[in-house]
Design an enzyme around this catalytic site. Structure first.
Site, PDB file in Angstrom:
ATOM      1  N   SER A 155       0.836  -1.204   0.000  1.00 26.69           N
ATOM      2  CA  SER A 155       0.000   0.000   0.000  1.00 26.69           C
ATOM      3  C   SER A 155       0.869   1.252   0.000  1.00 26.69           C
ATOM      4  O   SER A 155       1.989   1.260   0.533  1.00 26.69           O
ATOM      5  CB  SER A 155      -0.851  -0.018   1.279  1.00 26.69           C
ATOM      6  OG  SER A 155      -1.435   1.236   1.500  1.00 26.69           O
ATOM      7  N   TYR A 199      -1.989  -1.303  10.909  1.00 26.29           N
ATOM      8  CA  TYR A 199      -2.254  -1.847   9.564  1.00 26.29           C
ATOM      9  C   TYR A 199      -1.100  -1.495   8.629  1.00 26.29           C
ATOM     10  O   TYR A 199      -0.550  -2.353   7.930  1.00 26.29           O
ATOM     11  CB  TYR A 199      -3.572  -1.291   9.007  1.00 26.29           C
ATOM     12  CG  TYR A 199      -3.697  -1.457   7.513  1.00 26.29           C
ATOM     13  CD1 TYR A 199      -3.976  -2.711   6.962  1.00 26.29           C
ATOM     14  CD2 TYR A 199      -3.494  -0.380   6.640  1.00 26.29           C
ATOM     15  CE1 TYR A 199      -4.054  -2.874   5.581  1.00 26.29           C
ATOM     16  CE2 TYR A 199      -3.568  -0.538   5.271  1.00 26.29           C
ATOM     17  CZ  TYR A 199      -3.848  -1.778   4.741  1.00 26.29           C
ATOM     18  OH  TYR A 199      -3.908  -1.943   3.369  1.00 26.29           O
ATOM     19  N   LYS A 215       2.001  -3.898   6.516  1.00 26.34           N
ATOM     20  CA  LYS A 215       2.393  -3.855   5.099  1.00 26.34           C
ATOM     21  C   LYS A 215       3.893  -3.589   4.971  1.00 26.34           C
ATOM     22  O   LYS A 215       4.600  -4.232   4.218  1.00 26.34           O
ATOM     23  CB  LYS A 215       1.610  -2.764   4.358  1.00 26.34           C
ATOM     24  CG  LYS A 215       0.122  -3.027   4.263  1.00 26.34           C
ATOM     25  CD  LYS A 215      -0.161  -4.247   3.406  1.00 26.34           C
ATOM     26  CE  LYS A 215      -1.611  -4.638   3.409  1.00 26.34           C
ATOM     27  NZ  LYS A 215      -1.863  -5.967   2.858  1.00 26.34           N
TER      28      LYS A 215
HETATM   29  P1  NAD Z   1     -11.036  -7.169   1.429  1.00 27.75           P
HETATM   30  O1  NAD Z   1     -11.210  -7.139   2.890  1.00 27.75           O
HETATM   31  O2  NAD Z   1     -12.227  -6.939   0.561  1.00 27.75           O
HETATM   32  O3  NAD Z   1     -10.348  -8.547   0.992  1.00 27.75           O
HETATM   33  C1  NAD Z   1      -9.455  -9.244   1.830  1.00 27.75           C
HETATM   34  C2  NAD Z   1      -9.936 -10.669   1.915  1.00 27.75           C
HETATM   35  O4  NAD Z   1      -9.056 -11.416   2.766  1.00 27.75           O
HETATM   36  C3  NAD Z   1     -11.333 -10.791   2.528  1.00 27.75           C
HETATM   37  O5  NAD Z   1     -12.145 -11.559   1.657  1.00 27.75           O
HETATM   38  C4  NAD Z   1     -11.115 -11.504   3.868  1.00 27.75           C
HETATM   39  O6  NAD Z   1     -12.193 -12.337   4.203  1.00 27.75           O
HETATM   40  C5  NAD Z   1      -9.831 -12.265   3.593  1.00 27.75           C
HETATM   41  N1  NAD Z   1      -9.009 -12.585   4.771  1.00 27.75           N
HETATM   42  C6  NAD Z   1      -8.610 -11.745   5.760  1.00 27.75           C
HETATM   43  N2  NAD Z   1      -7.856 -12.418   6.646  1.00 27.75           N
HETATM   44  C7  NAD Z   1      -7.768 -13.706   6.205  1.00 27.75           C
HETATM   45  C8  NAD Z   1      -7.137 -14.872   6.702  1.00 27.75           C
HETATM   46  N3  NAD Z   1      -6.443 -14.865   7.840  1.00 27.75           N
HETATM   47  N4  NAD Z   1      -7.241 -16.010   6.002  1.00 27.75           N
HETATM   48  C9  NAD Z   1      -7.964 -16.044   4.838  1.00 27.75           C
HETATM   49  N5  NAD Z   1      -8.593 -14.975   4.337  1.00 27.75           N
HETATM   50  C10 NAD Z   1      -8.491 -13.809   5.011  1.00 27.75           C
HETATM   51  O7  NAD Z   1      -9.895  -6.109   1.055  1.00 27.75           O
HETATM   52  P2  NAD Z   1      -9.408  -5.582  -0.357  1.00 27.75           P
HETATM   53  O8  NAD Z   1      -9.769  -4.144  -0.436  1.00 27.75           O
HETATM   54  O9  NAD Z   1      -9.807  -6.488  -1.436  1.00 27.75           O
HETATM   55  O10 NAD Z   1      -7.832  -5.641  -0.136  1.00 27.75           O
HETATM   56  C11 NAD Z   1      -7.050  -6.739  -0.555  1.00 27.75           C
HETATM   57  C12 NAD Z   1      -5.626  -6.528  -0.086  1.00 27.75           C
HETATM   58  O11 NAD Z   1      -5.126  -5.294  -0.620  1.00 27.75           O
HETATM   59  C13 NAD Z   1      -5.481  -6.436   1.430  1.00 27.75           C
HETATM   60  O12 NAD Z   1      -4.272  -7.077   1.810  1.00 27.75           O
HETATM   61  C14 NAD Z   1      -5.392  -4.954   1.677  1.00 27.75           C
HETATM   62  O13 NAD Z   1      -4.696  -4.646   2.851  1.00 27.75           O
HETATM   63  C15 NAD Z   1      -4.629  -4.490   0.434  1.00 27.75           C
HETATM   64  N6  NAD Z   1      -4.853  -3.086   0.118  1.00 27.75           N
HETATM   65  C16 NAD Z   1      -6.146  -2.650  -0.021  1.00 27.75           C
HETATM   66  C17 NAD Z   1      -6.374  -1.298  -0.299  1.00 27.75           C
HETATM   67  C18 NAD Z   1      -7.794  -0.782  -0.424  1.00 27.75           C
HETATM   68  O14 NAD Z   1      -7.990   0.413  -0.349  1.00 27.75           O
HETATM   69  N7  NAD Z   1      -8.792  -1.598  -0.654  1.00 27.75           N
HETATM   70  C19 NAD Z   1      -5.294  -0.413  -0.435  1.00 27.75           C
HETATM   71  C20 NAD Z   1      -4.000  -0.909  -0.309  1.00 27.75           C
HETATM   72  C21 NAD Z   1      -3.789  -2.254  -0.039  1.00 27.75           C
HETATM   73  C1  UD1 Z   2      -6.707   5.061   3.754  1.00 33.19           C
HETATM   74  C2  UD1 Z   2      -5.729   4.569   4.783  1.00 33.19           C
HETATM   75  C3  UD1 Z   2      -4.592   3.824   4.100  1.00 33.19           C
HETATM   76  C4  UD1 Z   2      -5.118   2.742   3.195  1.00 33.19           C
HETATM   77  C5  UD1 Z   2      -6.080   3.389   2.201  1.00 33.19           C
HETATM   78  C6  UD1 Z   2      -6.687   2.433   1.253  1.00 33.19           C
HETATM   79  C7  UD1 Z   2      -5.889   6.175   6.622  1.00 33.19           C
HETATM   80  C8  UD1 Z   2      -5.171   7.214   7.410  1.00 33.19           C
HETATM   81  N1  UD1 Z   2      -5.221   5.670   5.577  1.00 33.19           N
HETATM   82  O1  UD1 Z   2      -6.053   5.980   2.913  1.00 33.19           O
HETATM   83  O2  UD1 Z   2      -3.754   3.261   5.078  1.00 33.19           O
HETATM   84  O3  UD1 Z   2      -4.060   2.115   2.513  1.00 33.19           O
HETATM   85  O4  UD1 Z   2      -7.143   4.012   2.929  1.00 33.19           O
HETATM   86  O5  UD1 Z   2      -7.567   1.577   1.918  1.00 33.19           O
HETATM   87  O6  UD1 Z   2      -7.006   5.806   6.939  1.00 33.19           O
HETATM   88  N2  UD1 Z   2     -12.238  11.460   3.405  1.00 33.19           N
HETATM   89  C9  UD1 Z   2     -13.231  12.343   3.760  1.00 33.19           C
HETATM   90  N3  UD1 Z   2     -14.385  11.846   4.297  1.00 33.19           N
HETATM   91  C10 UD1 Z   2     -14.592  10.497   4.491  1.00 33.19           C
HETATM   92  C11 UD1 Z   2     -13.567   9.596   4.119  1.00 33.19           C
HETATM   93  C12 UD1 Z   2     -12.388  10.116   3.594  1.00 33.19           C
HETATM   94  O7  UD1 Z   2     -13.078  13.552   3.586  1.00 33.19           O
HETATM   95  O8  UD1 Z   2     -15.656  10.121   4.993  1.00 33.19           O
HETATM   96  C13 UD1 Z   2     -10.986  11.977   2.793  1.00 33.19           C
HETATM   97  C14 UD1 Z   2      -9.729  11.679   3.572  1.00 33.19           C
HETATM   98  O9  UD1 Z   2      -9.484  12.663   4.521  1.00 33.19           O
HETATM   99  C15 UD1 Z   2      -8.688  11.628   2.437  1.00 33.19           C
HETATM  100  C16 UD1 Z   2      -9.479  11.108   1.243  1.00 33.19           C
HETATM  101  O10 UD1 Z   2     -10.841  11.336   1.547  1.00 33.19           O
HETATM  102  O11 UD1 Z   2      -8.237  12.925   2.130  1.00 33.19           O
HETATM  103  C17 UD1 Z   2      -9.281   9.614   1.004  1.00 33.19           C
HETATM  104  O12 UD1 Z   2      -9.548   8.919   2.225  1.00 33.19           O
HETATM  105  P1  UD1 Z   2      -9.612   7.317   2.287  1.00 33.19           P
HETATM  106  O13 UD1 Z   2     -10.513   6.805   1.204  1.00 33.19           O
HETATM  107  O14 UD1 Z   2      -9.936   6.938   3.684  1.00 33.19           O
HETATM  108  O15 UD1 Z   2      -8.150   6.855   1.899  1.00 33.19           O
HETATM  109  P2  UD1 Z   2      -6.727   7.299   2.528  1.00 33.19           P
HETATM  110  O16 UD1 Z   2      -6.898   8.111   3.746  1.00 33.19           O
HETATM  111  O17 UD1 Z   2      -5.926   7.881   1.423  1.00 33.19           O
END
Ligand code: NAD
Ligand code: UD1
Length: 348
Positions: free
Chosen positions: A130, A155, A159
């Site tokens: 991330s 969290y 990562k």
């Molecule tokens: P998500 O929660 O929708 O998907 C993660 C999946 O992993 C879920 O289906 C959950 O049930 C499963 N899981 C969690 N712990 C587990 C375990 N111990 N064993 C088996 N399954 C398990 O999240 P996502 O948004 O699809 O994210 C996927 C990956 O990408 C995650 O590692 C997340 O941290 C990373 N990531 C997500 C974002 C984002 O904004 N969505 C941003 C950066 C990184």
């Molecule tokens: C967040 C996480 C980051 C994670 C990423 C993707 C934090 C501090 N960081 O990033 O670790 O990898 O999500 O899952 O939580 N915002 C509003 N109102 C809301 C929600 C968000 O104004 O109700 C704003 C936030 O202040 C930010 C932007 O929208 O400026 C994006 O927020 P968000 O979607 O939560 O992502 P990040 O904060 O970038």
């Protein structure tokens, strides 16, 4: 290739399954369903298999990645060429409340997974990292050379630490190929509107909050701060369409096939949009209202975060194809068609 997809029932995993099959790969899914619903997998099969006979079936195991025996069983049944490792807990605020659970699940789970993989001769992994590992970034746009920073929550540290763990494992055993994909802010949904982001409870992230306001589930969006040093004072991020993000994993598999060793890539569009840019685009493209009010800054937020994605283009041949209009259109299309998310299969 046959790919083990951990966390395949989740938001990004489900979209990636579609891109894998489109590119001619097959997959086996392991997910403990702690943050997902198996209906997503049924719909993925429906999308992949449209018009095909026999219907596509993706093997699914409701297994926790911390469960060594469970994973052994999966590897005993399937020969895996690589793993795309999405499984993990991802709620930033919750990780502050429950650090032990986050370290144990994300780090403990990955250590078990990697150990079982190597015992079965599968030494190729793509890991969901991330942008959060850059902390308050030392440079904008962020390149992969930008030093890792101080994370503001457990969290983020999972990562950052797992990146180090996987790099050390590859260094000690060069048979491994490790690709770290640093996602920026994934949004959007499959254009069919059949799969999308399905957060539990009150959404933490911006886009699901906007869509829930638009669909009438929440009264108004709170905009966290309008006094940042950005063009309109609200936070700027690099939003990326989840279908583009999914495609990056397919490109990363090609790097693995070329035996890349370690590959680290920013996966974003390279464009920064403010909170108000996102709200305005959503209203303009979808013709729905999104009431909002300005609230105080959220603890731990930074002003600006967007990347330079040139390395992924040069080395993986990957670049984002979708822009802000497709992102807001497809997020809304999913929410509109599924106002309550996936149906709760346990209720029937
Ligand atoms: P998500 O929660 O929708 O998907 C993660 C999946 O992993 C879920 O289906 C959950 O049930 C499963 N899981 C969690 N712990 C587990 C375990 N111990 N064993 C088996 N399954 C398990 O999240 P996502 O948004 O699809 O994210 C996927 C990956 O990408 C995650 O590692 C997340 O941290 C990373 N990531 C997500 C974002 C984002 O904004 N969505 C941003 C950066 C990184
Ligand atoms: C967040 C996480 C980051 C994670 C990423 C993707 C934090 C501090 N960081 O990033 O670790 O990898 O999500 O899952 O939580 N915002 C509003 N109102 C809301 C929600 C968000 O104004 O109700 C704003 C936030 O202040 C930010 C932007 O929208 O400026 C994006 O927020 P968000 O979607 O939560 O992502 P990040 O904060 O970038």
């Amino acid at each position: 290739m046959n790919i083990l997809v951990t966390g395949g029932a989740g938001f990004i995993g489900s979209h990636t399954l579609i891109e894998l099959y489109k590119a001619g790969h097959t997959a086996v899914v392991v997910d403990n369903l702690s943050n997902s619903n198996p209906e997503s997998l049924r719909r993925v099969e429906e999308i992949i298999g449209a018009g095909e006979t026999p219907a596509v079936h993706i093997p699914f195991y409701e297994v926790d990645i911390r469960d060594r025996e469970g994973l052994e069983g999966v590897f005993a049944e399937h020969k895996m060429d690589a793993c795309i490792h999405f499984a993990g807990l991802k709620a930033v605020g919750e990780s502050v409340e429950k650090p032990w659970e986050y370290y144990e699940n994300n780090i403990g789970g990955t250590l078990t997974l990697v150990d079982v993989m190597r015992k079965h001769g599968c030494k190729n992994i793509i890991f969901s990292s991330s942008a959060t590992i850059y902390g308050d970034p030392a440079e904008i746009p962020i390149t992969e050379q930008c030093p890792k920073g101080q994370c503001t929550n457990p969290y983020g540290w999972t990562k950052s630490m797992l990146e180090q763990v996987l790099m050390d494992i590859q260094k000690a055993d060069p048979e491994w190929n490790v690709v770290l994909l640093r996602y920026f802010n994934p949004v959007g949904a499959h254009p069919s509107g059949r799969i999308g982001e399905n957060p539990n409870g009150i959404p933490n992230n911006l886009m699901p909050y906007i869509t829930q306001v638009a669909v009438g589930k929440r009264k108004e969006l709170g905009v966290f701060g309008n006094d940042y040093p950005t063009p309109d004072g609200t936070g700027v991020r690099d939003y990326i369409h989840v279908v583009d993000l999914a495609g990056a994993h397919v490109c990363a598999l090609q790097a693995i096939a070329r035996r890349c060793g370690i590959g680290i890539y920013n996966i974003g569009t390279g464009h920064g949009y403010s909170v108000l840019d996102m709200v305005k685009a959503f209203v303009r493209v979808n013709g729905v209202d999104v009431p909002y009010s300005i609230k105080p800054r959220r603890a731990g937020d930074i002003a600006t975060c967007y990347c330079n994605p040139a390395k992924a283009k040069a080395e993986l041949g990957w670049e984002a194809r979708y822009g802000i209009d497709e992102m807001v259109r497809d997020s809304w299309n999913w929410q509109r068609q599924n106002p309550e998310g996936y149906p709760d299969l346990n209720q029937n």
